[in-house]
Design an enzyme around this catalytic site. Structure first.
Site, PDB file in Angstrom:
ATOM      1  N   MET A  87       0.815  -1.210   0.000  1.00 37.92           N
ATOM      2  CA  MET A  87       0.000   0.000   0.000  1.00 37.92           C
ATOM      3  C   MET A  87       0.854   1.268   0.000  1.00 37.92           C
ATOM      4  O   MET A  87       0.672   2.185   0.806  1.00 37.92           O
ATOM      5  CB  MET A  87      -0.950   0.003   1.199  1.00 37.92           C
ATOM      6  CG  MET A  87      -1.784  -1.254   1.309  1.00 37.92           C
ATOM      7  SD  MET A  87      -2.775  -1.569  -0.188  1.00 37.92           S
ATOM      8  CE  MET A  87      -3.983  -0.270  -0.058  1.00 37.92           C
ATOM      9  N   ILE A  89       2.566   4.011  -2.964  1.00 36.42           N
ATOM     10  CA  ILE A  89       2.828   4.420  -4.336  1.00 36.42           C
ATOM     11  C   ILE A  89       4.334   4.607  -4.484  1.00 36.42           C
ATOM     12  O   ILE A  89       4.962   5.349  -3.722  1.00 36.42           O
ATOM     13  CB  ILE A  89       2.093   5.735  -4.673  1.00 36.42           C
ATOM     14  CG1 ILE A  89       0.575   5.562  -4.483  1.00 36.42           C
ATOM     15  CG2 ILE A  89       2.429   6.167  -6.097  1.00 36.42           C
ATOM     16  CD1 ILE A  89      -0.039   4.524  -5.376  1.00 36.42           C
ATOM     17  N   LEU A  90       4.924   3.917  -5.448  1.00 36.86           N
ATOM     18  CA  LEU A  90       6.363   3.972  -5.637  1.00 36.86           C
ATOM     19  C   LEU A  90       6.758   5.100  -6.582  1.00 36.86           C
ATOM     20  O   LEU A  90       6.050   5.406  -7.543  1.00 36.86           O
ATOM     21  CB  LEU A  90       6.868   2.641  -6.190  1.00 36.86           C
ATOM     22  CG  LEU A  90       6.700   1.435  -5.250  1.00 36.86           C
ATOM     23  CD1 LEU A  90       7.103   0.148  -5.968  1.00 36.86           C
ATOM     24  CD2 LEU A  90       7.526   1.619  -3.981  1.00 36.86           C
ATOM     25  N   ASN A 103       2.771  -5.173 -10.670  1.00 36.48           N
ATOM     26  CA  ASN A 103       1.699  -5.122  -9.680  1.00 36.48           C
ATOM     27  C   ASN A 103       0.452  -5.742 -10.294  1.00 36.48           C
ATOM     28  O   ASN A 103       0.292  -5.770 -11.507  1.00 36.48           O
ATOM     29  CB  ASN A 103       1.400  -3.677  -9.269  1.00 36.48           C
ATOM     30  CG  ASN A 103       0.404  -3.598  -8.123  1.00 36.48           C
ATOM     31  OD1 ASN A 103       0.446  -4.418  -7.215  1.00 36.48           O
ATOM     32  ND2 ASN A 103      -0.474  -2.608  -8.151  1.00 36.48           N
ATOM     33  N   HIS A 105      -3.686  -5.431 -10.182  1.00 37.82           N
ATOM     34  CA  HIS A 105      -4.765  -4.545  -9.754  1.00 37.82           C
ATOM     35  C   HIS A 105      -6.099  -5.236 -10.004  1.00 37.82           C
ATOM     36  O   HIS A 105      -6.308  -5.828 -11.068  1.00 37.82           O
ATOM     37  CB  HIS A 105      -4.709  -3.230 -10.531  1.00 37.82           C
ATOM     38  CG  HIS A 105      -5.759  -2.245 -10.099  1.00 37.82           C
ATOM     39  ND1 HIS A 105      -5.646  -1.495  -8.956  1.00 37.82           N
ATOM     40  CD2 HIS A 105      -6.953  -1.917 -10.657  1.00 37.82           C
ATOM     41  CE1 HIS A 105      -6.729  -0.736  -8.829  1.00 37.82           C
ATOM     42  NE2 HIS A 105      -7.535  -0.979  -9.851  1.00 37.82           N
ATOM     43  N   THR A 137       4.950   2.131 -12.876  1.00 37.39           N
ATOM     44  CA  THR A 137       5.659   3.332 -13.310  1.00 37.39           C
ATOM     45  C   THR A 137       5.489   4.432 -12.264  1.00 37.39           C
ATOM     46  O   THR A 137       4.600   4.369 -11.409  1.00 37.39           O
ATOM     47  CB  THR A 137       5.120   3.811 -14.664  1.00 37.39           C
ATOM     48  OG1 THR A 137       3.693   3.943 -14.592  1.00 37.39           O
ATOM     49  CG2 THR A 137       5.463   2.819 -15.770  1.00 37.39           C
ATOM     50  N   GLU A 182      -6.729 -13.102 -10.254  1.00 35.26           N
ATOM     51  CA  GLU A 182      -5.339 -12.799  -9.927  1.00 35.26           C
ATOM     52  C   GLU A 182      -4.494 -14.061  -9.805  1.00 35.26           C
ATOM     53  O   GLU A 182      -3.316 -14.066 -10.199  1.00 35.26           O
ATOM     54  CB  GLU A 182      -5.292 -11.998  -8.622  1.00 35.26           C
ATOM     55  CG  GLU A 182      -5.951 -10.634  -8.745  1.00 35.26           C
ATOM     56  CD  GLU A 182      -6.075  -9.905  -7.413  1.00 35.26           C
ATOM     57  OE1 GLU A 182      -5.275 -10.200  -6.499  1.00 35.26           O
ATOM     58  OE2 GLU A 182      -6.965  -9.044  -7.282  1.00 35.26           O
TER      59      GLU A 182
END
Length: 545
Positions: A87, A89-90, A103, A105, A137, A182
């Protein structure tokens, strides 16, 4: 071997699924989390996977935390980073230093990005959602603040659709997207990376996957797709399946343009609906009569032909097909490749049949057929071309998919291997027998006289027993015909001469078979000793379902 650094925020079920399955031989090198209480830590330890915890301190900004994460991961060698409920954001601080980061989603991006994809899908009242595996990204600005429009916006690797059912809530949809979506898509993407089938162009923001295209072996085959996404709509629920204790339904593929029993009109609406077995048998019967250009009729029982014939008229073809085994035809399925006329209808109603399938009916035929209350009358429309490329069989844990057996032989394709040449009539019968035999369950043997069946031996574990069964059927069940002077077709080679010996006892005078046995010379010698003609097709015609 591809090694993975996993980053999770809670249970990490996708990472654990990947660890258990090892797609493409990939292995989890380490799992990192930012919470000391994350359940994934214990699950990873049980699997012998190294773990790291990098807490997010109160005075840590985004870049400082990512630098700490990179420091923790620097002790490990890995080729791919996989996020799972991580959790955070990179930013480029992490992404520019780490290898490709993926990732998953829980929606079909670009639809429903963000934190509540399941609730958003339900609120939008969509019928299909799913999941997306994408390359991560940078979704931050120069100050490290999140740019909402850039979240979950990386190039897509693969997606998996999941239906939304009436009555779904966020929790039920979440579980189905995880386990049915998933758990399929994420290992698939990892496998592709492990196999070197993925090219990520970060500058262009594109992903190319070589493994997700059809394979083409040669000019004669269209290839099989890298994966199949099959969607069909429930047309109707059925009374039961193959047996009364099994529930069943029929699903329709509305993109199928080929004549089929699924899309057929049942003309006598008052009759009871088709059962699971009716659909299955009617499909087999329809596929059989599609083999012939001449007027053809077939009677099917339990997906096997009880009789088949071609003739100058449809009524004559039906009479010849029925006379092969009228006892077994009781309660069977009739298929015709011409509009059913009154004469043919009269023959059909002479004994009990479950279903008749044809590309149309005359008014006189319908009047006759409608007199039988429980005879289901199906109009499949114009037969046209056979367009469906594949057949498939569900097995536990997956599906077997193959090209349809659309092989068709002519007299010119036959290799004569015996001293005696077959007559023109025998050659014609060989071609008819081979096209019909394709629809007989293996091991399969078929006796034919002209262009009508005489005896059929199906579903035997011994080819000799199949010959004996066909001979018994011809001797005891056929009406007005027998095996004397008939042609025998075999769906695979004869491993020994004993099958030929049994055929000779029944009166067979010509044989068509694939050939290719190490004992072909002995089999040919046996045929020569009995004065038989024998031709090889050079191709097998097994049918196992």
């Amino acid at each position: 071997m591809t090694r993975i650094a996993g980053m999770a925020g809670n249970r990490g079920r996708n990472l654990l699924n990947i660890a258990d399955r090892e797609p493409g031989g990939a292995e989890l090198e380490v799992i990192l989390t930012n919470s000391e209480d994350a359940p994934v830590l214990e699950s990873a330890a049980e699997r012998g996977i190294s773990t790291e915890v990098v807490p997010l301190a109160d005075d840590m900004d985004r870049r400082e935390h990512e630098e700490a994460v990179l420091e923790a991961l620097s002790e490990y060698e890995f080729d791919l980073v996989c996020l799972d409920g991580y959790m955070r954001i990179l930013s480029d601080t992490f992404l520019s230093e780490a290898t490709t980061t993926l990732n998953v989603h829980p929606s079909l991006l670009p639809s429903f990005p963000g934190m509540d994809a399941w609730g958003d899908a339900l609120e939008a009242d969509v019928s299909v959602t799913g999941c997306t595996v994408h390359v991560v990204t940078d979704a931050t600005d120069d100050d490290g603040d999140v740019l909402e429009s850039e979240v979950d916006a990386g190039p897509i690797v693969t997606q998996e659709p999941i239906p939304v059912y009436e009555g779904d809530d966020a929790e039920s949809l979440k579980e189905r997207v995880l386990y049915e979506g998933e758990f399929r898509a994420y290992p698939r993407a990892v496998k592709w990376f492990a196999e070197g089938a993925v090219d990520v162009d970060e500058t262009a923001g594109e992903v190319t996957v070589e493994a997700d295209v059809a394979t083409v072996d040669d000019a004669d085959h269209g290839g099989l797709p890298g994966r199949r996404i099959v969607s069909s709509d429930r047309l109707d629920t059925l009374r039961y399946g193959e047996n009364p204790h099994q529930d069943a339904a029929v699903y329709a593929d509305y993109t199928c343009e080929e004549a089929s029993v699924v899309h057929a009109d049942q003309l006598n609406e008052g009759a009871k609906a088709l059962s699971y077995n009716n659909y299955n048998d009617a499909d087999g019967a329809l596929n059989l009569i599609k083999e012939f250009d001449e007027p053809a009729a077939a009677v099917i029982k339990h997906t096997n032909p009880a009789g088949c014939a071609t003739a100058d008229s449809l009524s004559e073809a039906y009479e010849k097909a029925l006379s092969t085994d009228p006892m077994s035809a009781f309660g069977g399925i009739v298929a015709l490749n011409r509009e059913c006329d009154a004469d043919t209808a009269e023959g059909i109603v002479d004994s009990f049949k479950e279903v008749v399938v044809a590309p149309g009916y005359s008014e006189g035929a319908l009047e006759i057929l409608f007199e039988k209350d429980n005879l289901r009358v199906l109009d499949v429309g114009e037969l046209g071309e056979r367009t469906d490329r594949f057949t498939e069989k569900p097995i536990v844990g997956g599906r077997l998919v193959q090209e349809r057996d659309l092989q068709s032989i002519s007299v010119d394709d036959l290799e004569i291997v015996t001293e005696r040449e077959p007559t023109d009539e025998e050659l014609e019968s060989m071609v008819f027998a081979w096209q019909t035999l394709k629809h007989v369950k293996s091991n399969g043997i078929l006796f034919a006289d002209g262009t009508e069946t005489v005896g059929i031996g199906m579903g035997q574990v011994s080819r000799v027993d199949a010959v004996r069964l066909a001979a018994m059927k011809a001797d005891e069940h056929a009406e007005g015909k027998d095996a004397e002077g008939a042609v025998m077709a075999s769906d695979a080679f004869f491993p020994f001469p004993d099958g030929i010996e049994e055929a000779a006892k029944a009166g067979i005078e010509a044989v068509v078979q694939p050939g290719g046995s190490v004992n072909d010379d002995d089999v040919i010698e046996a045929a020569d000793e009995h004065g038989m003609a024998m031709a090889f097709t050079g191709q097998r015609s097994f049918r196992h379902d």
